[in-house]
Design an enzyme around this catalytic site. Structure first.
Site, mmCIF file in Angstrom:
data_model
loop_
_atom_site.group_PDB
_atom_site.id
_atom_site.type_symbol
_atom_site.label_atom_id
_atom_site.label_comp_id
_atom_site.label_asym_id
_atom_site.label_seq_id
_atom_site.Cartn_x
_atom_site.Cartn_y
_atom_site.Cartn_z
ATOM 1 N N GLY A 156 0.841 -1.190 0.000
ATOM 2 C CA GLY A 156 0.000 0.000 0.000
ATOM 3 C C GLY A 156 0.873 1.236 0.000
ATOM 4 N N ASN A 157 0.277 2.378 -0.291
ATOM 5 C CA ASN A 157 1.021 3.634 -0.280
ATOM 6 C C ASN A 157 0.049 4.799 -0.290
ATOM 7 O OD1 ASN A 157 0.494 4.033 -3.322
ATOM 8 N ND2 ASN A 157 1.625 2.119 -3.274
ATOM 9 N N SER B 115 9.366 2.970 -2.563
ATOM 10 C CA SER B 115 8.930 1.616 -2.907
ATOM 11 C C SER B 115 9.542 0.559 -1.988
ATOM 12 C CB SER B 115 9.344 1.319 -4.356
ATOM 13 O OG SER B 115 8.901 0.043 -4.744
ATOM 14 N N SER C 298 7.222 4.734 -4.859
ATOM 15 C CA SER C 298 6.307 3.598 -5.008
ATOM 16 C C SER C 298 6.149 3.191 -6.466
ATOM 17 C CB SER C 298 4.934 3.984 -4.456
ATOM 18 O OG SER C 298 3.960 3.087 -4.916
ATOM 19 N N SER C 299 6.065 1.902 -6.742
ATOM 20 C CA SER C 299 5.887 1.432 -8.117
ATOM 21 C C SER C 299 4.569 1.925 -8.711
ATOM 22 C CB SER C 299 5.963 -0.094 -8.170
ATOM 23 O OG SER C 299 4.981 -0.659 -7.323
ATOM 24 N N ASP C 300 3.632 2.354 -7.849
ATOM 25 C CA ASP C 300 2.343 2.855 -8.337
ATOM 26 C C ASP C 300 2.358 4.366 -8.577
ATOM 27 O OD1 ASP C 300 0.785 0.326 -8.085
ATOM 28 O OD2 ASP C 300 1.340 0.541 -5.980
ATOM 29 N N HIS D 54 -3.615 3.953 -1.796
ATOM 30 C CA HIS D 54 -3.758 2.658 -2.465
ATOM 31 C C HIS D 54 -3.445 1.562 -1.453
ATOM 32 C CE1 HIS D 54 -3.425 -0.637 -5.218
ATOM 33 N NE2 HIS D 54 -2.115 -0.725 -5.141
ATOM 34 N N HIS E 197 -4.066 -2.945 -0.527
ATOM 35 C CA HIS E 197 -4.570 -4.268 -0.910
ATOM 36 C C HIS E 197 -5.374 -4.819 0.274
ATOM 37 C CE1 HIS E 197 -1.955 -5.311 -4.600
ATOM 38 N NE2 HIS E 197 -1.833 -4.023 -4.383
ATOM 39 N N ASP F 93 -23.631 7.313 3.817
ATOM 40 C CA ASP F 93 -23.037 8.468 4.482
ATOM 41 C C ASP F 93 -21.825 8.993 3.706
ATOM 42 O OD1 ASP F 93 -24.746 8.724 6.662
ATOM 43 O OD2 ASP F 93 -23.603 7.361 7.922
ATOM 44 N N HIS G 110 -7.170 -6.269 -9.288
ATOM 45 C CA HIS G 110 -6.081 -5.632 -8.578
ATOM 46 C C HIS G 110 -6.530 -5.264 -7.151
ATOM 47 C CE1 HIS G 110 -2.654 -2.367 -8.832
ATOM 48 N NE2 HIS G 110 -2.644 -3.039 -7.707
ATOM 49 N N TYR H 204 -23.996 17.028 10.112
ATOM 50 C CA TYR H 204 -23.108 16.054 10.750
ATOM 51 C C TYR H 204 -21.785 16.738 11.078
ATOM 52 C CZ TYR H 204 -20.514 11.819 11.744
ATOM 53 O OH TYR H 204 -19.763 10.838 12.369
#
Lengths: 230, 230, 230, 230
Positions: A27-28, A44, A73-75, A93, A95, A118, A169, A227
């Site tokens: 994740g990142n 990364s 990060s690779s993303d 991002h 997983h 909500d 993914h 709210y």
């Protein structure tokens, strides 16, 4: 010069393990400074327990490294594309288990209740896996366009629907800043879990009624939202 | 003047994250002082890790703010209606995963075992989502009446059945004080989880027999109850 | 003389409870020194909270104890066989919940998404339970051969597929060193969980497309891999 | 005079929340001194975080209180019956989620893998809910006989099968001492979870083969057992 977004990117990345949204480095989070046209993103493959603020990498909206000794990060290119085309301040991002399972199932997450309403009035969209030419090409760059194309084709507004599943993914979420994007990633995971449980309890479960969807959205986000604190 | 109920409301609200019953701010507890005709409730949208006793808001049974600088929980009017019509001392509202999934499924939770029967002899009721005129109107106020109507139509006693699912929404639980309402909210979540697992293990699972339901209820709540200390 | 592998074996074994991969003593990690032809492994039945470095046992690749006062893990001969025939540096065996459930189901874990493809391009293989002559014979020794036979018969490469389910039993994972084997055991468990959830969300879920499998594998392991730091 | 069993009973009861086997007070452990013909058991309804050693109650094998100011667990007579008729040193009762769900499903837990076979060679038995005369009568006392009758009718040996599900209720586990009974209660919960997951992954999953069941039992409990230290 970029210390504010580096600090926030560090803090947001550290929230991912705390919120049980990542195993290892799956994740990142990135945080943008839209005036300067750059964003700060996790390096990364660096484990969260070893991550330090000065390892955060600064990248521009075309994906070029502006500052930092580490590989981002690779993303990163997916983040860059979204920042370039959408007016957003943070991207997360992960997983996370349930969100990723829905992505692997190639199904939108149906809007079954107020926890979902909500936050958005639509099913959480699942973009199809990319065609082969996009995969073989500039993969992470094309992932950004795959997301944007899905929003355009389905008339979705990225300002309202701040999350997406990329088919086969995993989830991406975004928001006005880094913390909001992490918040949205956690909401997505909880809503994804509840939706599976709902279908297990009642395989004929239906989307909630429109009037109730709109009421819950309006009370949190409408012109007369009531709210939270002012 | 209201420090006792403010302290208890604070303590009870802090139990929600400890018992894994809330993500972020998706829940709230209130504690009533029935003599004074008021209750103490969590301020809206304040994260639990930042919550302080003096942020707790005091509201009367018509939903008017009596004391406090913060806006009370958006669900305040639902609490007010229940306090006004029922002789109860605490209310807990959560979006706990399993309880919410049953609410989204629009199904009562069947009484499958003694864990459930130790606390109530009926299925945990699921009130239908409201009709549109109630939703469009004074929504949170009507939610209270939706709950009470469901109890009346189904001959349920709020003194015995201290919990309900609001269809397409989430659980509410109550009790003689705040702590009992939090306890009931946690029991509901665990019973909801076990009931789903039970149906997964045996899709033909049946409600437990009446004689056993009554035995377990009586040993904890009957005239000659022998559970716990005197 | 063996302090380096004893220290690593100790550290790796202690990761198993931290990563929620074991209940009580249901797991073990070994670390090899291939030059010396030995490996360090957890003593049998010692609780993790009581484990000490000097209890780690040194064993050669034929399963003979070289150093240590404790009896080694009952699975030691399985480790020995794999070290003898495969060029690997660490092995982790667990009874983690989801991985074990797939092993008990006698099914390979289908490759549904990129979390899986980031680590291997094949379904996670499930070797059949052994024939009776192997079970009645030198059981743990034969378990090693059962794993190797399965890889050979299915043209699997232990350098790419660093994990296996032993049917009716549980997972084994390995890698270039102890830490990589623990990492792989944790990846297996998460992928196993996501795969079950995927089939629950969509019973018709299909394996992901080959082009996407290859892309994710290549970006992490290919000649021009760009995941992580150099 | 009874300090040894009181200390062990206290320690064992405190393991239940640590092992995630109880919510609130839904469980209890007892430890017997068979020479003195008594056992030490948790007081009824006392929260674990408030439990103290000197609150532990001493009871004889007919269920009479021998020492202690507190009322013993409401399940005390079930413990007494089992101690009176079986040569065991500790008993644990929980309402752990998965074990209880199987009990509510009125199904034995099938032996699907070695995690199960390492501890018993039979399915984990589920005794039927009691007939009404037993329920209306001396309920907890009869629960003990319901368990023993089920073992006798099914030719089960309480020395090998150290656990049972009571239908519509929850699990009981026992052993040579208190710690072994807690261990068995935790094993039951994990095996119960894995068995449900196994059937979800493969609805046609079969019990594991007899030769493998016997091998795993023997290596841990047979005449030439080689698991653990001597």
């Amino acid at each position: 010069m970029y210390s504010a977004i580096k600090e926030e990117a560090y803090a947001c990345n550290m929230l991912l393990p705390k919120l049980n949204l990542v195993l290892f480095t799956f994740g990142n989070v990135s945080v943008a400074d839209r005036e300067k046209g750059v964003f700060a993103i996790k390096p990364s493959g660096v484990p969260y327990e070893e991550l330090k603020v000065d390892q955060i990498v600064i990248v521009d909206f075309d994906g070029n490294i502006v500052e930092g000794k580490f590989r981002p990060s690779s993303d990163t290119k997916t983040h860059a594309v979204l920042y370039k085309h959408w007016d957003i301040g943070g991207i997360t991002h992960t997983h996370s288990s349930y969100g990723t399972a829905w992505a692997q199932s190639l199904r939108d997450i149906p809007i079954f209740g107020t926890t979902h309403a909500d936050h958005l009035t639509k099913d959480i969209p699942c973009a199809a896996p990319m065609k082969d030419d996009r995969i073989i090409g500039n993969y992470e760059y094309e992932t950004g366009f795959q997301i944007m194309d899905h929003f355009q084709e389905n008339n979705l507004d990225y300002k309202e629907v701040e999350m997406v599943l990329v088919g086969s993914h995993a989830p991406f979420a975004w928001g006005k800043d880094g913390h909001k994007s992490v918040y949205n990633a956690a909401v997505l995971e909880e809503v994804a879990k509840m939706a599976l449980l709902t279908e297990q309890i009642n395989p004929q479960a239906q989307r909630m009624k429109e009037s109730l969807i709109n009421k819950h959205w309006d009370r949190k986000h409408g012109a007369e939202a009531y709210y939270g604190q002012q």
